[in-house]
Design a protein around this motif. Sequence first.
Motif, PDB file in Angstrom:
ATOM      1  N   PRO A 139       7.752  13.493 -10.842  1.00  0.00           N
ATOM      2  CA  PRO A 139       6.676  13.331 -11.825  1.00  0.00           C
ATOM      3  C   PRO A 139       5.524  12.552 -11.189  1.00  0.00           C
ATOM      4  CG  PRO A 139       8.794  12.590 -12.709  1.00  0.00           C
ATOM      5  CD  PRO A 139       8.983  12.821 -11.248  1.00  0.00           C
ATOM      6  N   THR A 140       4.332  13.073 -11.331  1.00  0.00           N
ATOM      7  CA  THR A 140       3.157  12.435 -10.731  1.00  0.00           C
ATOM      8  C   THR A 140       2.029  12.381 -11.750  1.00  0.00           C
ATOM      9  OG1 THR A 140       2.238  14.532  -9.949  1.00  0.00           O
ATOM     10  CG2 THR A 140       3.692  13.339  -8.424  1.00  0.00           C
ATOM     11  N   ALA A 141       1.078  11.508 -11.468  1.00  0.00           N
ATOM     12  CA  ALA A 141      -0.185  11.540 -12.190  1.00  0.00           C
ATOM     13  C   ALA A 141      -1.050  12.593 -11.514  1.00  0.00           C
ATOM     14  CB  ALA A 141      -0.861  10.174 -12.140  1.00  0.00           C
ATOM     15  N   ARG A 142      -1.954  13.163 -12.245  1.00  0.00           N
ATOM     16  CA  ARG A 142      -2.775  14.248 -11.712  1.00  0.00           C
ATOM     17  C   ARG A 142      -3.597  13.816 -10.497  1.00  0.00           C
ATOM     18  NH1 ARG A 142      -3.432  19.269 -13.117  1.00  0.00           N
ATOM     19  NH2 ARG A 142      -5.387  20.271 -12.608  1.00  0.00           N
ATOM     20  N   HIS A 143      -4.050  12.565 -10.470  1.00  0.00           N
ATOM     21  CA  HIS A 143      -4.901  12.091  -9.372  1.00  0.00           C
ATOM     22  C   HIS A 143      -4.101  11.695  -8.124  1.00  0.00           C
ATOM     23  CE1 HIS A 143      -3.656   8.399 -11.406  1.00  0.00           C
ATOM     24  NE2 HIS A 143      -3.799   7.824 -10.225  1.00  0.00           N
ATOM     25  N   GLU A 144      -2.782  11.652  -8.227  1.00  0.00           N
ATOM     26  CA  GLU A 144      -1.962  11.306  -7.070  1.00  0.00           C
ATOM     27  C   GLU A 144      -1.829  12.512  -6.134  1.00  0.00           C
ATOM     28  OE1 GLU A 144       0.925   7.904  -8.953  1.00  0.00           O
ATOM     29  OE2 GLU A 144       1.464   9.999  -9.295  1.00  0.00           O
ATOM     30  N   HIS A 145      -1.409  12.239  -4.912  1.00  0.00           N
ATOM     31  CA  HIS A 145      -1.270  13.285  -3.901  1.00  0.00           C
ATOM     32  C   HIS A 145       0.108  13.181  -3.267  1.00  0.00           C
ATOM     33  CE1 HIS A 145      -2.383  16.050  -0.702  1.00  0.00           C
ATOM     34  NE2 HIS A 145      -1.913  15.188   0.165  1.00  0.00           N
ATOM     35  N   ILE A 146       0.727  14.325  -3.018  1.00  0.00           N
ATOM     36  CA  ILE A 146       2.002  14.379  -2.302  1.00  0.00           C
ATOM     37  C   ILE A 146       1.698  14.844  -0.882  1.00  0.00           C
ATOM     38  CG2 ILE A 146       4.249  15.507  -2.106  1.00  0.00           C
ATOM     39  CD1 ILE A 146       4.288  13.861  -4.548  1.00  0.00           C
ATOM     40  N   ALA A 147       2.113  14.068   0.111  1.00  0.00           N
ATOM     41  CA  ALA A 147       1.927  14.432   1.517  1.00  0.00           C
ATOM     42  C   ALA A 147       3.285  14.775   2.112  1.00  0.00           C
ATOM     43  CB  ALA A 147       1.277  13.290   2.287  1.00  0.00           C
ATOM     44  N   VAL A 148       3.473  16.053   2.456  1.00  0.00           N
ATOM     45  CA  VAL A 148       4.712  16.506   3.083  1.00  0.00           C
ATOM     46  C   VAL A 148       4.467  16.584   4.582  1.00  0.00           C
ATOM     47  CG1 VAL A 148       6.372  18.403   3.280  1.00  0.00           C
ATOM     48  CG2 VAL A 148       5.419  17.802   1.039  1.00  0.00           C
ATOM     49  N   HIS A 149       5.308  15.904   5.328  1.00  0.00           N
ATOM     50  CA  HIS A 149       5.245  15.935   6.788  1.00  0.00           C
ATOM     51  C   HIS A 149       6.524  16.600   7.279  1.00  0.00           C
ATOM     52  CE1 HIS A 149       1.933  12.911   7.129  1.00  0.00           C
ATOM     53  NE2 HIS A 149       2.394  12.592   5.933  1.00  0.00           N
ATOM     54  N   LEU A 150       6.372  17.640   8.093  1.00  0.00           N
ATOM     55  CA  LEU A 150       7.518  18.335   8.669  1.00  0.00           C
ATOM     56  C   LEU A 150       7.431  18.256  10.184  1.00  0.00           C
ATOM     57  CD1 LEU A 150       7.591  21.528   6.416  1.00  0.00           C
ATOM     58  CD2 LEU A 150       8.961  19.446   6.172  1.00  0.00           C
ATOM     59  N   SER A 151       8.570  18.174  10.833  1.00  0.00           N
ATOM     60  CA  SER A 151       8.577  18.039  12.293  1.00  0.00           C
ATOM     61  C   SER A 151       7.850  19.200  12.970  1.00  0.00           C
ATOM     62  CB  SER A 151      10.009  17.916  12.813  1.00  0.00           C
ATOM     63  OG  SER A 151      10.779  19.038  12.447  1.00  0.00           O
ATOM     64  N   GLU A 152       7.948  20.404  12.412  1.00  0.00           N
ATOM     65  CA  GLU A 152       7.309  21.575  13.027  1.00  0.00           C
ATOM     66  C   GLU A 152       5.783  21.501  12.994  1.00  0.00           C
ATOM     67  OE1 GLU A 152      11.142  23.066  11.003  1.00  0.00           O
ATOM     68  OE2 GLU A 152       9.596  21.591  10.612  1.00  0.00           O
ATOM     69  N   THR A 153       5.225  20.849  11.989  1.00  0.00           N
ATOM     70  CA  THR A 153       3.764  20.811  11.843  1.00  0.00           C
ATOM     71  C   THR A 153       3.173  19.419  12.056  1.00  0.00           C
ATOM     72  OG1 THR A 153       4.034  20.534   9.454  1.00  0.00           O
ATOM     73  CG2 THR A 153       3.658  22.775  10.256  1.00  0.00           C
ATOM     74  N   ASP A 154       3.989  18.380  11.828  1.00  0.00           N
ATOM     75  CA  ASP A 154       3.463  17.018  11.834  1.00  0.00           C
ATOM     76  C   ASP A 154       4.237  16.064  12.740  1.00  0.00           C
ATOM     77  OD1 ASP A 154       1.590  17.548   9.495  1.00  0.00           O
ATOM     78  OD2 ASP A 154       3.529  17.997   8.599  1.00  0.00           O
ATOM     79  N   GLY A 155       5.288  16.539  13.394  1.00  0.00           N
ATOM     80  CA  GLY A 155       6.048  15.711  14.304  1.00  0.00           C
ATOM     81  C   GLY A 155       7.099  14.825  13.665  1.00  0.00           C
ATOM     82  N   GLU A 156       7.241  14.854  12.338  1.00  0.00           N
ATOM     83  CA  GLU A 156       8.244  14.052  11.642  1.00  0.00           C
ATOM     84  C   GLU A 156       8.533  14.668  10.280  1.00  0.00           C
ATOM     85  OE1 GLU A 156       6.772  10.152  10.627  1.00  0.00           O
ATOM     86  OE2 GLU A 156       4.913  10.957   9.831  1.00  0.00           O
TER      87      GLU A 156
END
Length: 193
Positions: A166-183
């Motif tokens: 559950p998030t507020a509309r103004h919040e942001h989810i940052a997904v980091h994956l090893s294939e694209t972001d190194g972790e």
Amino acid sequence: MESEHPKTDAQNNLQTVPLMDADDIRRALTRVAHEIVERNRGVENLVLIGILTRGAPLAQRLSRLLQQIEGSSVPVGRLDIGLYRDDYGTNPKGLPAVAPSDIPVDLNEKRVVLVDDVLFTGRTVRAALSAILDLGRPACIQLAVLLDRGHRELPIRPDFVGKNVPTARHEHIAVHLSETDGEDRVLLQRQGV
């Protein structure tokens, strides 16, 4: 796992809260893979299609998990939805960069599992559905997401969810994956108070 306490970047007044680490992501994808097998009674006629950018590596990971569970390989494609977006040409950032889609099999009569990292308004999924239907007529299309954060603007819901956040509309989810972001990690970001 990292501390659950928020960290604040004073310069940008950005507060960051860790939501998932590499083990959490692995466990969520393993559960989703088992649910895909159960819902589809195996992997026959199944195709995974990852939405670029981070849905594609998630689809590859799910394919490996399905291979381990069922002993059969599942084809994986990647889909760029840039030209299907409903804000194409009106986005103040300009026209989207378009990457090549790669769909390795005929989609007619296949059971397609569309894979993405975060489900938010549903507009990305709507664009992906349009793109897939331009490529063929699958028997069905199911949706698997790593995170569902709510705030739908269209009547779209996932079939498989790694984690509901559950998030507020103004919040942001940052997904980091090893294939694209190194972790591998997922962060919730919000403007500090």
